[in-house]
Enzyme design. Structure first.
Site, mmCIF file in Angstrom:
data_model
loop_
_atom_site.group_PDB
_atom_site.id
_atom_site.type_symbol
_atom_site.label_atom_id
_atom_site.label_comp_id
_atom_site.label_asym_id
_atom_site.label_seq_id
_atom_site.Cartn_x
_atom_site.Cartn_y
_atom_site.Cartn_z
ATOM 1 N N SER A 53 -6.194 -6.702 3.489
ATOM 2 C CA SER A 53 -5.143 -5.955 2.145
ATOM 3 C C SER A 53 -3.944 -5.439 3.025
ATOM 4 O O SER A 53 -4.278 -4.480 3.933
ATOM 5 C CB SER A 53 -6.435 -5.638 1.904
ATOM 6 O OG SER A 53 -5.307 -4.876 0.476
ATOM 7 N N ASP A 54 -3.102 -5.016 1.951
ATOM 8 C CA ASP A 54 -2.198 -3.931 2.228
ATOM 9 C C ASP A 54 -1.585 -3.735 1.129
ATOM 10 O O ASP A 54 -1.583 -3.716 0.250
ATOM 11 C CB ASP A 54 -0.913 -4.266 2.913
ATOM 12 C CG ASP A 54 0.102 -4.274 3.327
ATOM 13 O OD1 ASP A 54 -0.050 -3.195 4.585
ATOM 14 O OD2 ASP A 54 1.272 -2.992 3.659
ATOM 15 N N THR A 55 -1.112 -2.614 1.379
ATOM 16 C CA THR A 55 -0.777 -1.485 0.250
ATOM 17 C C THR A 55 0.143 -0.306 0.117
ATOM 18 O O THR A 55 0.423 -0.383 1.103
ATOM 19 C CB THR A 55 -2.281 -0.348 -0.334
ATOM 20 O OG1 THR A 55 -3.025 -0.879 -0.859
ATOM 21 C CG2 THR A 55 -1.438 0.620 -1.275
#
Length: 186
Positions: A66-68
């Site tokens: 995941s990446d934000t």
């Protein structure tokens, strides 16, 4: 089925534990250099890179990356390098609405890939300089994209959100649960 979270983030660990307690953590060593592409594509690509890096070490596991990213005025706001940069970011967000994009990649041992991204609109209230100083004093802004944590003291700065709260924290819980359920990992 073994599940591996490709992240060192305590927040992502906490969120995945809402779905299952049966997973291991393996921080990903992936090149997170941004490309000139639409931001939704970029957070999805980076999420997949993280999951692929971990899958190389755990080929028989379901690997989650995941990446934000926080964005406003066409600018990407990453983690600030110091308190001054954090203050600058927070002043830019003050009294305005910005977007938080979170990518998700779930890779399966059989070569399957499930990817998506979410976009949540977050509106900050018009907080004072004293409130800004108090928030900076917590130290919380220094390890968060956009210099705030919605789940911590940063909640005091927020007027409202439109979208997925958990994506702002760093992991879209309901979509991830649906993917893991559909592939019979949970």
């Amino acid at each position: 089925m073994e599940i591996v979270l490709a992240s060192a983030s305590p927040r992502r660990r906490e969120l995945l534990s809402l779905i299952t307690e049966h997973f291991t953590v393996c921080p990903a060593d992936a090149d997170e250099t941004l490309r000139d592409a639409p931001l939704g594509e970029e957070v999805t690509r980076l999420s997949r890179l993280k999951a692929e890096a971990v899958q190389a070490q755990h080929p028989n596991a379901v690997c989650i990356g995941s990446d934000t990213m926080v964005t406003i005025d066409g600018l990407r706001l990453g983690k600030p390098k110091d308190a001054d940069e954090a203050a600058s970011m927070l002043r830019r967000l003050r009294g305005r609405t910005h977007e938080v994009l979170t990518g998700l990649a779930v890779l399966t041992p059989d070569g399957g890939a499930h990817t998506l991204h979410t976009c949540t609109r977050v509106t900050f209230r018009d907080f004072t300089e004293d409130e800004l100083a108090a928030y900076l004093a917590t130290g919380e802004p220094l390890d968060k994209a956009g210099a705030y944590g919605i789940q911590g003291h940063g909640a005091l700065l927020i007027k409202g959100i439109e979208g997925d709260y958990y994506s702002v924290m760093g992991l879209p819980v309901a979509p991830l649960y649906t993917i893991l359920r559909d592939i019979h990992a949970v």
